[in-house]
Design a protein around this motif. Structure first.
Motif, PDB file in Angstrom:
ATOM      1  N   LYS A 108      -2.583  -3.037  -5.504  1.00  0.00           N
ATOM      2  CA  LYS A 108      -1.792  -1.986  -5.150  1.00  0.00           C
ATOM      3  C   LYS A 108      -2.701  -0.779  -5.089  1.00  0.00           C
ATOM      4  CE  LYS A 108       1.700   1.130  -4.834  1.00  0.00           C
ATOM      5  NZ  LYS A 108       3.073   1.193  -3.911  1.00  0.00           N
ATOM      6  N   ASN A 109      -2.306   0.069  -3.798  1.00  0.00           N
ATOM      7  CA  ASN A 109      -3.010   1.198  -3.842  1.00  0.00           C
ATOM      8  C   ASN A 109      -2.241   2.478  -3.417  1.00  0.00           C
ATOM      9  OD1 ASN A 109      -2.761   1.147  -1.021  1.00  0.00           O
ATOM     10  ND2 ASN A 109      -5.210   0.827  -0.686  1.00  0.00           N
ATOM     11  N   ALA A 110      -2.780   3.459  -3.373  1.00  0.00           N
ATOM     12  CA  ALA A 110      -2.134   4.837  -3.145  1.00  0.00           C
ATOM     13  C   ALA A 110      -2.957   5.864  -2.668  1.00  0.00           C
ATOM     14  CB  ALA A 110      -1.235   5.312  -4.054  1.00  0.00           C
ATOM     15  N   ALA A 111      -2.480   6.849  -1.702  1.00  0.00           N
ATOM     16  CA  ALA A 111      -3.338   8.007  -1.298  1.00  0.00           C
ATOM     17  C   ALA A 111      -2.755   9.274  -1.952  1.00  0.00           C
ATOM     18  CB  ALA A 111      -3.762   8.031   0.294  1.00  0.00           C
ATOM     19  N   LEU A 201      -9.774  -1.241  -3.096  1.00  0.00           N
ATOM     20  CA  LEU A 201      -8.466  -0.665  -2.969  1.00  0.00           C
ATOM     21  C   LEU A 201      -8.322   0.816  -2.610  1.00  0.00           C
ATOM     22  CD1 LEU A 201      -6.543  -3.131  -5.322  1.00  0.00           C
ATOM     23  CD2 LEU A 201      -6.189  -2.991  -2.946  1.00  0.00           C
ATOM     24  N   ALA A 202      -9.153   1.429  -3.609  1.00  0.00           N
ATOM     25  CA  ALA A 202      -9.063   2.925  -3.645  1.00  0.00           C
ATOM     26  C   ALA A 202      -9.889   3.364  -2.411  1.00  0.00           C
ATOM     27  CB  ALA A 202     -10.065   3.276  -4.860  1.00  0.00           C
ATOM     28  N   SER A 203     -10.838   2.786  -1.947  1.00  0.00           N
ATOM     29  CA  SER A 203     -11.407   3.057  -0.595  1.00  0.00           C
ATOM     30  C   SER A 203     -10.555   3.070   0.360  1.00  0.00           C
ATOM     31  CB  SER A 203     -12.809   2.303  -0.500  1.00  0.00           C
ATOM     32  OG  SER A 203     -13.709   2.571  -1.311  1.00  0.00           O
ATOM     33  N   GLN A 204      -9.779   1.771   0.537  1.00  0.00           N
ATOM     34  CA  GLN A 204      -8.742   1.467   1.562  1.00  0.00           C
ATOM     35  C   GLN A 204      -7.624   2.381   1.524  1.00  0.00           C
ATOM     36  OE1 GLN A 204      -8.150  -2.395   0.241  1.00  0.00           O
ATOM     37  NE2 GLN A 204      -8.945  -3.141   2.219  1.00  0.00           N
ATOM     38  N   GLU A 210      -2.885   1.123   3.371  1.00  0.00           N
ATOM     39  CA  GLU A 210      -1.901   0.908   2.300  1.00  0.00           C
ATOM     40  C   GLU A 210      -1.721  -0.522   2.126  1.00  0.00           C
ATOM     41  OE1 GLU A 210       2.810   2.148   1.001  1.00  0.00           O
ATOM     42  OE2 GLU A 210       1.816   2.849   2.807  1.00  0.00           O
ATOM     43  N   ILE A 211      -1.936  -0.791   0.825  1.00  0.00           N
ATOM     44  CA  ILE A 211      -1.959  -2.171   0.349  1.00  0.00           C
ATOM     45  C   ILE A 211      -0.857  -2.250  -0.799  1.00  0.00           C
ATOM     46  CG2 ILE A 211      -3.224  -4.053  -0.594  1.00  0.00           C
ATOM     47  CD1 ILE A 211      -5.523  -3.306   0.942  1.00  0.00           C
ATOM     48  N   PHE A 212       0.260  -3.399  -0.469  1.00  0.00           N
ATOM     49  CA  PHE A 212       0.837  -3.927  -1.826  1.00  0.00           C
ATOM     50  C   PHE A 212       0.837  -5.246  -1.629  1.00  0.00           C
ATOM     51  CE2 PHE A 212       4.493  -5.230  -4.016  1.00  0.00           C
ATOM     52  CZ  PHE A 212       4.477  -4.777  -5.353  1.00  0.00           C
ATOM     53  N   SER A 213       0.563  -6.042  -2.648  1.00  0.00           N
ATOM     54  CA  SER A 213       0.627  -7.444  -2.470  1.00  0.00           C
ATOM     55  C   SER A 213       0.692  -8.111  -3.844  1.00  0.00           C
ATOM     56  CB  SER A 213      -0.563  -8.319  -1.627  1.00  0.00           C
ATOM     57  OG  SER A 213      -1.851  -8.257  -2.486  1.00  0.00           O
ATOM     58  N   LYS A 214       1.408  -9.459  -3.917  1.00  0.00           N
ATOM     59  CA  LYS A 214       1.352 -10.071  -5.122  1.00  0.00           C
ATOM     60  C   LYS A 214       1.524 -11.527  -4.519  1.00  0.00           C
ATOM     61  CE  LYS A 214       5.302 -10.904  -7.574  1.00  0.00           C
ATOM     62  NZ  LYS A 214       6.410 -10.941  -8.540  1.00  0.00           N
ATOM     63  N   ARG A 215       0.657 -12.396  -5.325  1.00  0.00           N
ATOM     64  CA  ARG A 215       0.465 -13.785  -5.092  1.00  0.00           C
ATOM     65  C   ARG A 215       0.322 -14.598  -6.438  1.00  0.00           C
ATOM     66  NH1 ARG A 215      -4.177 -16.484  -3.871  1.00  0.00           N
ATOM     67  NH2 ARG A 215      -6.176 -15.276  -3.866  1.00  0.00           N
ATOM     68  N   GLU A 216       0.695 -15.674  -6.276  1.00  0.00           N
ATOM     69  CA  GLU A 216       0.140 -16.807  -7.622  1.00  0.00           C
ATOM     70  C   GLU A 216      -1.339 -17.112  -7.235  1.00  0.00           C
ATOM     71  OE1 GLU A 216       1.022 -21.084  -9.046  1.00  0.00           O
ATOM     72  OE2 GLU A 216       2.468 -20.383  -7.601  1.00  0.00           O
ATOM     73  N   ILE A 217      -1.973 -17.056  -8.515  1.00  0.00           N
ATOM     74  CA  ILE A 217      -3.572 -17.491  -8.553  1.00  0.00           C
ATOM     75  C   ILE A 217      -3.448 -19.093  -8.934  1.00  0.00           C
ATOM     76  CG2 ILE A 217      -5.752 -16.992  -9.488  1.00  0.00           C
ATOM     77  CD1 ILE A 217      -4.674 -14.780  -7.716  1.00  0.00           C
ATOM     78  N   LYS A 218      -4.230 -19.961  -8.131  1.00  0.00           N
ATOM     79  CA  LYS A 218      -4.134 -21.201  -8.379  1.00  0.00           C
ATOM     80  C   LYS A 218      -5.230 -21.512  -9.328  1.00  0.00           C
ATOM     81  CE  LYS A 218      -0.710 -22.269  -5.537  1.00  0.00           C
ATOM     82  NZ  LYS A 218       0.533 -22.787  -5.953  1.00  0.00           N
TER      83      LYS A 218
END
Length: 223
Positions: A108-111, A201-204, A210-218
């Protein structure tokens, strides 16, 4: 979740004595307690967490079963960046956690515009991570926070004093949220290389991405 054990041990001739352990992960404490119980010489065992909540053996087993269905074994990486020319700050956090036998990563990031220094941005990034934990439903559990800001980490850990009002306000806001959620926070200063995910994420965010993602780590992808 960390607990200490307090137990009363009885010898074969009926002599009682008490023992108290160091803090340890609750799963480890449960294994040790179950092994001690097999001796038949343990009169009582009480488990106590860092908030002084108590459980007996049966209650702790149930508590750990409930925790398995909720976010646990949580690691939060955070980073904040501040652009002096534009007055904008970028916040980033990467959260790794387990739930129902699976491992997940949330990014997650935010400006934001209302901050004035890089240290404020670092605090705000950690606060962003705490808010995401709240959205995940994390509560009454130990959470590890890692970042490359020695100021934020050492101030929140109580190692360094905090004299700046703006930073003190951020620290209070974060600690109040810890108390509200029952989170037992631990902190670690890491290198920028190890914190590169949150840094990116902070630089982006500063670049307007803007980024928000959630995924399973195999298995094999690392935690």
């Amino acid at each position: 979740m960390y607990v200490r054990m307090e137990l009363v041990y009885r010898t074969p001739k009926g002599t009682d004595t008490g023992f108290s352990s160091e803090d340890m992960p609750a799963k480890k404490a449960l294994l040790i307690a179950e092994d001690l119980e097999k001796t038949g010489r343990v009169k009582t065992i009480t488990f106590i967490d860092r908030h002084e909540n108590t459980w007996n053996l049966k209650e702790l087993r149930k508590q750990l079963e409930e925790i398995e269905a909720e976010p646990h074994n949580i690691m939060v990486y955070f980073d904040g960046g501040f652009n002096l020319e534009t007055g904008k700050a970028g916040l980033g956090c990467a959260i790794y956690y387990e739930q129902n036998g699976k491992v997940y990563r949330l990014r997650k990031n935010a400006a934001v515009d209302e901050l004035e220094t890089n240290n404020e941005a670092e605090y705000a990034a950690l606060h962003l991570g705490v808010k995401e934990l709240e959205h995940l439903g994390a509560h009454h559990i130990t959470v590890e926070f890692a970042g490359d800001s020695q100021v934020v980490i050492n101030q929140l850990a109580g190692e360094w004093p905090c004299y700046e009002e703006a930073l003190s306000n951020w620290a209070d806001r974060i600690e109040n949220k810890f108390a509200e959620l029952g989170l037992d926070a631990t902190f670690e200063v890491v290198s920028r290389k190890k914190n590169k995910e949150a840094d990116q994420l902070a630089s982006q965010a500063l670049s307007g991405i803007e980024i928000f993602s959630k995924r399973e780590i195999k298995n094999g992808e690392g935690f």
